[in-house]
Design a protein around this motif. Structure first.
Motif, short mmCIF file in Angstrom:
data_model
loop_
_atom_site.label_atom_id
_atom_site.label_comp_id
_atom_site.label_asym_id
_atom_site.label_seq_id
_atom_site.Cartn_x
_atom_site.Cartn_y
_atom_site.Cartn_z
N GLN A 110 0.83 -1.20 0.00
CA GLN A 110 0.00 0.00 0.00
C GLN A 110 0.86 1.26 0.00
OE1 GLN A 110 -3.46 0.18 -0.35
NE2 GLN A 110 -2.89 2.30 -0.74
N GLU A 111 1.96 1.23 0.74
CA GLU A 111 2.87 2.38 0.78
C GLU A 111 3.45 2.67 -0.61
OE1 GLU A 111 7.07 3.68 2.88
OE2 GLU A 111 5.82 2.18 3.87
N LYS A 112 3.83 1.63 -1.32
CA LYS A 112 4.37 1.80 -2.68
C LYS A 112 3.30 2.36 -3.62
CE LYS A 112 8.04 -1.59 -2.35
NZ LYS A 112 9.10 -0.65 -2.15
N ILE A 113 2.09 1.86 -3.49
CA ILE A 113 0.99 2.37 -4.31
C ILE A 113 0.79 3.86 -4.02
CG2 ILE A 113 -1.53 2.30 -4.64
CD1 ILE A 113 -1.30 -0.78 -4.20
N ASP A 114 0.77 4.22 -2.75
CA ASP A 114 0.59 5.62 -2.37
C ASP A 114 1.71 6.49 -2.92
OD1 ASP A 114 -1.73 4.90 -1.04
OD2 ASP A 114 -0.81 4.91 0.95
N ASN A 115 2.95 5.99 -2.87
CA ASN A 115 4.08 6.76 -3.40
C ASN A 115 3.93 6.99 -4.91
OD1 ASN A 115 5.26 6.94 -0.89
ND2 ASN A 115 6.64 5.22 -1.23
N TYR A 116 3.54 5.96 -5.64
CA TYR A 116 3.34 6.11 -7.09
C TYR A 116 2.17 7.06 -7.37
CZ TYR A 116 6.76 2.67 -8.59
OH TYR A 116 7.93 2.01 -8.86
N ARG A 117 1.13 6.93 -6.58
CA ARG A 117 -0.03 7.80 -6.76
C ARG A 117 0.38 9.26 -6.56
NH1 ARG A 117 -3.87 5.62 -3.16
NH2 ARG A 117 -4.48 4.19 -4.81
N GLY A 118 1.21 9.51 -5.54
CA GLY A 118 1.70 10.86 -5.30
C GLY A 118 2.56 11.37 -6.44
N ALA A 119 3.39 10.51 -7.00
CA ALA A 119 4.23 10.91 -8.12
C ALA A 119 3.39 11.26 -9.34
CB ALA A 119 5.22 9.80 -8.46
N VAL A 120 2.34 10.49 -9.58
CA VAL A 120 1.45 10.76 -10.71
C VAL A 120 0.73 12.09 -10.51
CG1 VAL A 120 -0.65 9.98 -11.90
CG2 VAL A 120 1.16 8.34 -11.37
N LYS A 121 0.27 12.36 -9.30
CA LYS A 121 -0.43 13.62 -9.01
C LYS A 121 0.49 14.83 -9.20
CE LYS A 121 -4.04 12.07 -5.90
NZ LYS A 121 -4.59 12.15 -4.55
#
Length: 120
Positions: free
Chosen positions: A100-111
């Motif tokens: 979940q942490e990795k998903i959140d990090n990628y999501r933040g990078a996309v945003k």
């Protein structure tokens, strides 16, 4: 193999969900039912080939599921299943949080309009 109302194999199958292979499941289930047992006799009640019993005991010991009670001759006993299951679930839970942490990090990078390339 031990059968209780014909369900021995069914119970051993459930251990596979916790990462045990067929022989480990049978040996562990048999030890749970019978208590401490000499390794030389375990193959008969577990329904495991005699030449696979010692390897199964060794891998179960590395996983923290069995412990020796005597070394000569080798006698082992199973550790409580619920303790193992709790440790297993905690380990899986930590893995889920990491994902979940990795998903959140990628999501933040996309945003933040950073170039993200996912390669599988």
């Amino acid at each position: 193999m031990f059968t209780i109302n014909g369900n021995g194999k069914e119970v051993a199958e459930l251990f596979k969900k916790f990462g045990l292979n067929e022989y480990e499941s049978r040996v562990y289930f048999t030890l749970q039912v019978s208590g401490k047992t000499k390794a030389g006799r375990l193959w008969q009640s577990a329904g495991v080939p005699q030449n696979k019993v010692y390897h199964s005991i060794q891998t179960l010991s590395m996983k923290g599921l069995v412990e020796p009670t005597s070394l000569n001759p080798l006698e082992v006993k199973a550790k409580p299943f619920l303790r193992f299951a709790n440790e297993y679930m905690n380990d899986k839970k930590c893995s889920l949080y990491e994902i979940q942490e990795k998903i959140d990090n990628y999501r933040g990078a996309v945003k933040n309009n950073k170039l993200v390339r996912v390669v599988v």
